[in-house]
Scaffold this active site. Structure first.
Site, short mmCIF file in Angstrom:
data_model
loop_
_atom_site.label_atom_id
_atom_site.label_comp_id
_atom_site.label_asym_id
_atom_site.label_seq_id
_atom_site.Cartn_x
_atom_site.Cartn_y
_atom_site.Cartn_z
N TRP A 32 54.07 31.22 41.19
CA TRP A 32 53.73 31.90 42.34
C TRP A 32 52.83 31.21 43.48
O TRP A 32 52.86 31.88 44.51
CB TRP A 32 52.95 33.38 41.83
CG TRP A 32 51.72 33.04 40.98
CD1 TRP A 32 50.61 32.71 41.44
CD2 TRP A 32 51.97 32.89 39.60
NE1 TRP A 32 49.74 32.58 40.16
CE2 TRP A 32 50.51 32.79 39.04
CE3 TRP A 32 52.87 33.43 38.54
CZ2 TRP A 32 50.35 32.67 37.57
CZ3 TRP A 32 52.63 33.12 37.18
CH2 TRP A 32 51.37 33.00 36.77
N ARG A 33 52.60 30.10 43.09
CA ARG A 33 51.88 29.31 44.37
C ARG A 33 52.94 28.41 45.09
O ARG A 33 52.47 27.66 45.91
CB ARG A 33 51.02 28.64 43.76
CG ARG A 33 49.73 29.19 43.32
CD ARG A 33 48.70 28.55 42.53
NE ARG A 33 47.34 29.25 42.56
CZ ARG A 33 46.31 28.76 41.81
NH1 ARG A 33 46.34 27.80 41.40
NH2 ARG A 33 45.30 29.63 41.46
N GLU A 45 49.73 38.83 40.96
CA GLU A 45 48.51 39.52 40.46
C GLU A 45 48.28 40.68 39.66
O GLU A 45 47.60 40.86 38.77
CB GLU A 45 47.91 39.70 42.00
CG GLU A 45 47.27 38.48 42.84
CD GLU A 45 46.57 37.59 42.10
OE1 GLU A 45 45.74 37.96 41.13
OE2 GLU A 45 46.23 36.45 42.42
N LEU A 88 54.27 43.17 28.13
CA LEU A 88 52.88 43.05 29.19
C LEU A 88 52.16 44.09 28.93
O LEU A 88 50.78 43.91 29.31
CB LEU A 88 53.60 42.63 30.69
CG LEU A 88 53.85 41.63 30.97
CD1 LEU A 88 54.21 41.56 32.25
CD2 LEU A 88 53.01 40.61 30.85
N TYR A 90 50.47 48.35 29.50
CA TYR A 90 49.63 48.98 31.00
C TYR A 90 50.99 49.22 31.54
O TYR A 90 50.97 48.67 32.62
CB TYR A 90 49.08 47.96 31.40
CG TYR A 90 47.57 47.69 30.51
CD1 TYR A 90 46.72 48.54 30.48
CD2 TYR A 90 47.60 46.44 29.84
CE1 TYR A 90 45.52 48.32 29.67
CE2 TYR A 90 46.37 46.37 28.97
CZ TYR A 90 45.55 47.10 28.93
OH TYR A 90 44.43 46.86 28.18
N TYR A 128 40.73 44.11 44.54
CA TYR A 128 40.99 42.73 44.10
C TYR A 128 42.41 42.44 44.44
O TYR A 128 42.65 41.19 45.23
CB TYR A 128 41.06 42.75 42.56
CG TYR A 128 41.59 41.33 42.17
CD1 TYR A 128 40.85 39.98 42.50
CD2 TYR A 128 42.76 41.31 41.36
CE1 TYR A 128 41.41 38.88 41.94
CE2 TYR A 128 43.27 39.88 41.02
CZ TYR A 128 42.54 38.82 41.20
OH TYR A 128 43.12 37.78 41.05
N ASP A 146 37.57 39.26 40.75
CA ASP A 146 37.85 39.90 39.50
C ASP A 146 36.78 39.17 38.58
O ASP A 146 35.83 38.60 38.82
CB ASP A 146 39.26 38.96 39.04
CG ASP A 146 39.40 37.52 39.02
OD1 ASP A 146 38.13 36.81 39.38
OD2 ASP A 146 40.30 36.89 38.62
N CYS A 200 34.10 27.03 34.91
CA CYS A 200 33.05 28.15 34.60
C CYS A 200 33.44 29.19 33.61
O CYS A 200 33.54 30.35 34.16
CB CYS A 200 32.75 28.56 35.74
SG CYS A 200 31.03 29.63 36.04
N CYS A 207 29.73 22.34 32.98
CA CYS A 207 29.10 22.27 34.10
C CYS A 207 29.20 20.98 34.73
O CYS A 207 29.08 20.71 35.94
CB CYS A 207 27.69 22.68 33.62
SG CYS A 207 27.37 24.36 33.41
N CYS A 216 24.28 25.69 42.07
CA CYS A 216 24.23 26.72 40.93
C CYS A 216 22.85 26.96 40.28
O CYS A 216 22.32 26.02 39.79
CB CYS A 216 25.38 26.30 39.78
SG CYS A 216 25.53 27.53 38.53
N SER A 325 43.34 49.86 25.61
CA SER A 325 42.03 49.71 26.33
C SER A 325 40.94 50.72 25.71
O SER A 325 39.84 50.49 25.60
CB SER A 325 41.99 49.80 27.65
OG SER A 325 42.64 51.02 28.20
#
Length: 379
Positions: A32-33, A45, A88, A90, A128, A146, A200, A207, A216, A325
């Site tokens: 998608w990029r 997304e 997927l 939901y 988002y 997110d 992260c 780190c 940070c 969920s």
């Protein structure tokens, strides 16, 4: 403004440059990029919500092949749409996407609107997703916050606000807006996503290789393990079912279409009946000897109420568990062979041969039950 936000413009510029330089060198190669087309951003997304990147990639490629434009998504047959989303979970997400696609066709001439107010007006698009579309496709300086972004910023500024609370998003929105790039907002947001996904991370963050470690506060104070702050999620409510894999003399299996509203709407499963935990425990321990099991089959197939002798063979094949969920399903999977013809069933049911299953939209619990069935047939 709090002390943590009182960065000089020079410090903000250095922070943005360090993060963006790292992203341009290390960004993940994702389909998608390949472009900043708002439709591709939107689909990706929505798919990435509660789903890992590696899982999404084949789904995204197939979805774009089947529905290459917003207009084709708007006009898609629902069965094909749900089939594209199968696995997927939901499913309200893809239904909302189609609803929004129809809005775009009717109101915006088939093109994603380019201002944040109109983007957020579309069904299923929240802050988002709206921020991601706005920043990546239209270079709007809108945060896309997110879980990854909240984790990065909670450590960056030692924020102790509970990220599980909806109101906390406003806190992070303020911090991200104050520090984000105004010239490359899309890359900035994607850099934060990649940083949270690859460096992260929730546990054992890398780190030493982090491009923004010098900014940070958690890293400086050796407190990364203390952030983010998140209250424990409530346990999913347990629900108990008996699912009957009913096979007739012709070798077809009975499938049942779920209601058009509620969980797993319009999807197909083996006939299922909810039972109490006590019934579930009793049946799982001694299914073949419990008379109520035959009664359950008869209740699911009311036309057989007077033909209980048609239930010939009964076998407990296994147990399926699936967590949504807010609830957890426990399903006893039972096989029954019936002495009935293939054209005798209720309105919301169909007799279907195993090699035809791929034509029906199955939710994840049903896929697990089919796996159990196939395994039993191969033994």
């Amino acid at each position: 403004m709090s002390e943590e936000l009182a960065w000089t413009q020079e410090k903000k510029a250095r922070f943005q440059e360090d993060l963006l330089t790292w992203y341009h060198l290390e960004k993940r190669d994702l389909p998608w990029r390949e472009s900043t087309d708002p439709y591709r951003v939107w689909v990706s997304e929505i798919m990435l919500q509660q789903t890992q990147v590696v899982t999404v990639i084949p789904y995204f490629n197939r979805f774009m092949e089947w529905f290459p434009t917003i207009e084709e998504l708007a006009n898609a047959n629902e069965d094909k749409l749900l089939k594209a989303w199968e696995g997927l979970g939901y499913y309200s997400r893809v239904r909302n996407m189609q609803h929004a696609a129809k809005e775009i066709v009717e109101t915006f001439d088939g093109k994603m609107p380019s201002n944040i107010v109109d983007i957020l007006s579309l069904k299923g698009i929240g802050p988002y997703t709206g921020g991601a579309i706005g920043s990546i496709a239209f270079s709007l300086p809108e945060p896309a916050i997110d879980g990854n972004v909240m984790r990065v910023y909670s450590r960056l500024f030692c924020l102790s606000d509970d990220i599980a609370l909806p109101k906390t998003r406003k806190v992070f929105d303020k911090y991200v807006r104050e520090t984000m790039s105004q010239t490359e907002p899309g890359d900035f947001n994607q850099a934060l996503m990649d940083l949270g996904a690859t460096i992260c991370t929730p546990t054992k963050p890398s780190c030493q290789t982090c491009p923004i470690k010098n900014y940070c506060e958690a890293y400086k104070t050796d407190m990364t393990s203390s952030y983010p702050v998140k209250k424990k999620k409530e346990k999913a409510k347990p629900l108990y079912y008996v699912a009957n894999i009913l096979k007739n003399d012709n070798g077809a299996f009975l499938l049942e279409k779920r209601p058009s509203d509620g969980l797993l709407a319009d999807m197909w499963t083996f006939p299922m009946k909810e039972v109490t935990k006590e019934e579930y425990d009793g049946l799982s321990q001694a299914y073949d000897t419990v008379e109520t099991s035959t009664k359950m089959v008869a209740e699911q197939l009311s036309l057989y109420d007077d033909e209980k002798e048609s239930i010939k063979d009964k076998q407990l094949l296994g147990i399926v568990t699936h967590i949504f969920s807010h609830r957890k399903w426990h399903i006893l999977v039972v096989a029954d062979t019936l002495s009935v013809s293939a054209d005798n069933c209720l309105n919301n049911q169909e007799w279907v041969y195993l090699d035809e299953f791929s034509q029906y939209v199955f939710p994840k619990p049903q896929q697990k039950m089919v796996d159990i069935l196939k395994k039993s047939m191969n033994n």
